[in-house]
Design a protein around this motif. Structure first.
Motif: not given
Lengths: 237, 91
Positions: A57-58, A61, A65, A94, A100-101, A103, A148, A150, B63-68, B70-71
């Motif tokens: 996924l990332r 990520a 969790r 994450e 931040g993040a 990438m 990264h 903002d 919101r909790r996992l599939l997308a970040n 921030i980016l």
């Protein structure tokens, strides 16, 4: 000082951290499996580098969790400190424990090389053996280390002196050429507002004995021990 | 209920992967590409009584996992199953 080195499926720097803590700075250390939620017997939790859960996924990520990471806010609130290197930094971002993040590197290459780091904040438990303006040499090894944030987050980071390390030249100049991955403002490592959670892309555990080509990474470990000896401020447990 | 999620880098965030693909296309003669950005497609089969409920659950997943966030931005599309994969596709 009791260290716990977290192991996720796909972690690769866990043995290096364990070795440096047990054999170089000679402190008690144990591995902590990613499903563990009880961190009560630890002072410092280390999130090592690697590819946790395959970085599916990332990067970071899924690990962000996981049960052990969900236990970290309480651990930190209780006086513990957390050090995340490489994938560990990605996981902390994450999980929202750091702003931040991270990438894909701007150059698109996986970068495995030595870097120079300008010390910007020497008032954290991780850097108090250092002085501002000092330059450390540590290796990086990552494909997704471009930090990264903002503009608003960057302002907050500056206001609270949360930027700890920036990529620089050997002379300590923060230049575009010294930036290996395109990180905004050459940021290589940051702390949370309290200074008790550090994330950095470089690998201090790979610069901890002269046989490895340098010992600058040890300064982070020595800072942690010094913090404990001098005031124990972050160790309420 | 099958739901499709498109996850994309936010506008303004440099997509180095997309830029590399665009250069490769230019090398194949497709020099008329103005911009190219690479994103992710996530297909979710969620047990839900209604499309609205499925969408709400997947929004929470994003919101909790599939997308970040921030980016990345995400869009959720509830789709008929046959639209998600070609007939005979291996799942």
């Amino acid at each position: 000082m009791r260290f716990g080195v977290v192991v996720f499926p796909g972690t690769w720097s866990d043995c290096d951290f364990h070795y440096v803590i047990s054999e170089v700075i000679r402190q008690p250390v144990k591995y902590v499996w990613h499903r563990e939620r009880n961190l009560a017997d630890l002072d410092c939790v280390v999130l090592p580098g690697g590819f946790s859960y395959g970085d599916y996924l990332r990067a970071g990520a899924v690990a962000g969790r996981s049960p052990v990471v969900e236990a970290l806010p309480e651990f930190v609130a209780g006086g513990g400190v957390v050090l995340g290197s490489c994938n560990g930094f990605q996981i902390l971002c994450e999980a929202g424990l750091l702003p931040g993040a991270l990438m894909r590197n701007e150059c698109l290459q996986y970068r495995c090389q030595s870097t120079h780091l300008l010390v910007e904040n020497a008032e954290t438990p991780f850097t108090r053996a250092l002085r501002p303006g000092q330059v450390l040499t540590m290796p990086i090894s990552h494909g997704e280390g471009k930090y990264h944030a903002d503009p608003e987050t960057l302002r907050t980071l500056r206001a609270h002196k949360q930027v700890v390390f920036r990529y620089a030249t050997a002379a300590g100049e923060v230049t575009r050429a010294a930036n290996p991955n395109g990180s905004v403002e050459n940021i290589a490592g940051i702390v949370n507002e309290d200074g008790t959670v550090l994330g950095l892309m470089p690998h201090p555990e790979r610069a901890a004995e002269s046989a490895m080509g340098g010992t600058d990474g040890l300064q982070i470990f020595h800072s942690l021990l010094g913090s404990l000896v001098e005031d124990g401020a972050f160790l309420k447990r | 209920m099958r739901v499709r999620v498109l996850v994309r880098l936010k506008p303004g965030i440099l997509d180095v992967q997309g830029a590399a693909v665009q250069r490769a296309l230019a090398g194949l003669g497709f020099d008329d590409v103005r911009e190219l950005r690479v994103g992710k497609l996530v297909e979710v089969d969620v047990d839900a009584p209604s499309a609205e409920r499925a969408r709400a659950r997947v929004d929470e997943m994003c919101r909790r996992l599939l997308a970040n966030t921030i980016l990345e931005d995400y869009t959720i599309e509830a789709e008929a199953a046959e639209r998600l994969a070609p007939p005979g596709a291996v799942r």
